[in-house]
Structures are given as structure tokens and as C-alpha cells.
Motif scaffolding. Structure first.
Motif, short mmCIF file in Angstrom:
data_model
loop_
_atom_site.label_atom_id
_atom_site.label_comp_id
_atom_site.label_asym_id
_atom_site.label_seq_id
_atom_site.Cartn_x
_atom_site.Cartn_y
_atom_site.Cartn_z
N MET A 1 0.99 -1.35 -0.07
CA MET A 1 0.02 -0.15 0.13
C MET A 1 0.70 1.20 0.00
O MET A 1 1.73 1.45 0.91
CB MET A 1 -0.95 0.04 1.21
N THR A 2 0.59 2.05 -0.83
CA THR A 2 1.46 3.41 -0.94
C THR A 2 0.67 4.58 0.04
O THR A 2 -0.69 4.50 -0.09
CB THR A 2 1.20 3.84 -2.37
N THR A 3 1.56 5.13 0.63
CA THR A 3 1.10 6.23 1.45
C THR A 3 1.94 7.42 1.62
O THR A 3 3.00 7.14 1.24
CB THR A 3 0.82 5.85 2.80
N THR A 4 0.97 8.49 1.88
CA THR A 4 2.07 9.91 1.85
C THR A 4 2.32 10.42 3.45
O THR A 4 2.73 11.18 3.62
CB THR A 4 1.28 10.97 1.36
N GLY A 5 1.71 9.53 4.17
CA GLY A 5 2.15 9.47 5.65
C GLY A 5 1.11 10.14 6.35
O GLY A 5 1.17 10.75 7.44
N GLU A 6 -0.24 10.60 5.69
CA GLU A 6 -1.26 11.28 6.30
C GLU A 6 -1.87 10.46 7.44
O GLU A 6 -1.91 9.26 7.70
CB GLU A 6 -2.35 11.57 5.35
N LYS A 7 -2.41 11.32 8.24
CA LYS A 7 -3.11 10.77 9.44
C LYS A 7 -4.49 11.47 9.81
O LYS A 7 -4.42 12.66 9.25
CB LYS A 7 -2.00 10.40 10.68
N GLN A 8 -5.09 11.00 10.79
CA GLN A 8 -6.33 11.81 10.89
C GLN A 8 -6.03 13.04 11.76
O GLN A 8 -5.13 12.80 12.64
CB GLN A 8 -7.42 10.74 11.69
N ALA A 9 -6.45 14.05 11.42
CA ALA A 9 -6.40 15.25 12.08
C ALA A 9 -7.28 15.27 13.56
O ALA A 9 -6.77 15.86 14.66
CB ALA A 9 -6.95 16.60 11.31
N SER A 10 -8.28 14.54 13.68
CA SER A 10 -9.02 14.66 14.94
C SER A 10 -9.36 13.02 15.19
O SER A 10 -9.81 12.33 14.32
CB SER A 10 -10.32 15.19 14.52
N MET A 11 -8.97 12.82 16.46
CA MET A 11 -9.29 11.33 16.95
C MET A 11 -10.63 11.02 17.59
O MET A 11 -10.92 10.26 18.41
CB MET A 11 -8.19 11.01 17.94
N ILE A 12 -11.28 12.55 17.75
CA ILE A 12 -12.80 12.58 18.13
C ILE A 12 -13.61 11.39 17.94
O ILE A 12 -13.97 10.41 18.85
CB ILE A 12 -13.45 13.61 18.34
N PRO A 13 -13.84 11.06 16.80
CA PRO A 13 -14.76 9.89 16.51
C PRO A 13 -14.29 8.55 16.93
O PRO A 13 -14.86 7.71 17.38
CB PRO A 13 -14.61 9.73 14.74
N ALA A 14 -12.77 8.26 17.11
CA ALA A 14 -12.26 7.20 17.60
C ALA A 14 -12.60 6.96 19.12
O ALA A 14 -12.79 6.02 19.58
CB ALA A 14 -10.79 7.16 17.27
N THR A 15 -12.25 8.21 19.88
CA THR A 15 -12.58 8.19 21.06
C THR A 15 -14.30 7.73 21.39
O THR A 15 -14.61 7.49 22.48
CB THR A 15 -12.43 9.36 21.74
N LEU A 16 -15.17 7.93 20.38
CA LEU A 16 -16.49 7.63 20.48
C LEU A 16 -16.70 6.32 20.10
O LEU A 16 -17.91 6.00 20.23
CB LEU A 16 -17.26 8.52 19.92
N GLY A 17 -15.86 5.74 19.66
CA GLY A 17 -15.91 4.27 19.32
C GLY A 17 -15.95 4.00 17.75
O GLY A 17 -16.26 2.81 17.50
N VAL A 18 -15.46 4.80 16.95
CA VAL A 18 -15.57 4.42 15.53
C VAL A 18 -14.51 3.83 15.08
O VAL A 18 -13.37 4.68 15.47
CB VAL A 18 -15.96 5.73 14.74
N PRO A 19 -14.42 2.91 14.61
CA PRO A 19 -12.95 2.16 14.40
C PRO A 19 -12.53 2.85 13.01
O PRO A 19 -13.15 3.39 12.05
CB PRO A 19 -13.34 0.59 13.89
N LEU A 20 -11.18 2.70 12.93
CA LEU A 20 -10.35 3.33 11.65
C LEU A 20 -10.23 1.47 10.79
O LEU A 20 -9.88 0.72 11.39
CB LEU A 20 -9.15 3.89 12.09
N ASN A 21 -10.22 1.98 9.61
CA ASN A 21 -9.84 0.65 8.67
C ASN A 21 -8.27 0.87 8.47
O ASN A 21 -7.38 1.82 9.18
CB ASN A 21 -10.55 0.75 7.44
N GLU A 22 -7.82 -0.24 7.49
CA GLU A 22 -6.35 -0.56 7.30
C GLU A 22 -5.81 0.68 6.77
O GLU A 22 -4.56 1.03 6.85
CB GLU A 22 -6.10 -1.69 6.74
N LYS A 23 -6.46 1.72 6.05
CA LYS A 23 -5.83 2.69 5.52
C LYS A 23 -5.83 4.17 6.40
O LYS A 23 -5.54 5.00 6.01
CB LYS A 23 -6.67 3.13 4.19
#
Length: 76
Positions: free
Chosen positions: A1-23
Motif C-alpha cells: 500500500m502506498t501512503t503519503t504518511g497522512e493521518k487523521q487530524a481528529s481522533m474524536i470519532p475514535a474516542t467515541l468508538g468509531v473504528p479506523l480501517n487499514e488505511k
């Protein structure tokens, strides 16, 4: 998988229980609804690169779903 190293700017959804996928994108249905009722995620948080027009389109689509839910509540 190619990536530019981007990451989520906000982890609020994660703290509410929303999962992140492999990307590193928040998991949603096709309209942006997460596994948390009433929480929608759109744009680059949903898709690694969406563009301004894509994010606006997803926002409109989420708004249609939310408006429909409000209308159904009024009629029940």
C-alpha cells in the motif's frame, strides 16, 4: 500500500468508538453514518483523499439522510 504518511487530524470519532480501517480512514456506511447513531464522518476522514467537491458532495448526502431522519421522527 502506498501512503503519503497522512493521518487523521481528529481522533474524536475514535474516542467515541468509531473504528479506523487499514488505511486509517473512519469506517462508515455509504452515506457517512458511523457505528455511533447520529455521528456522520465525511471528506478526508472517510476517504483518504476526497477533494473539496467530493467532501461537499458527501456532506450534502449526509444532510439528506439526517433531514430524512428528522422528518420521519416528526411523522411518527
Amino acid at each position: 500500500m502506498t501512503t503519503t504518511g497522512e493521518k487523521q487530524a481528529s481522533m474524536i470519532p475514535a474516542t467515541l468508538g468509531v473504528p479506523l480501517n487499514e488505511k486509517g480512514e473512519y469506517e462508515t456506511d455509504e452515506h457517512g453514518q458511523t457505528n455511533v447513531k447520529g455521528l456522520f464522518v465525511i471528506g478526508d476522514a472517510k476517504n483518504t483523499f476526497t477533494s473539496l467537491i467530493g467532501a461537499a458532495s458527501q456532506g450534502y448526502e449526509a444532510g439528506v439522510i439526517i433531514n430524512n431522519e428528522f422528518a420521519e421522527e416528526e411523522w411518527d
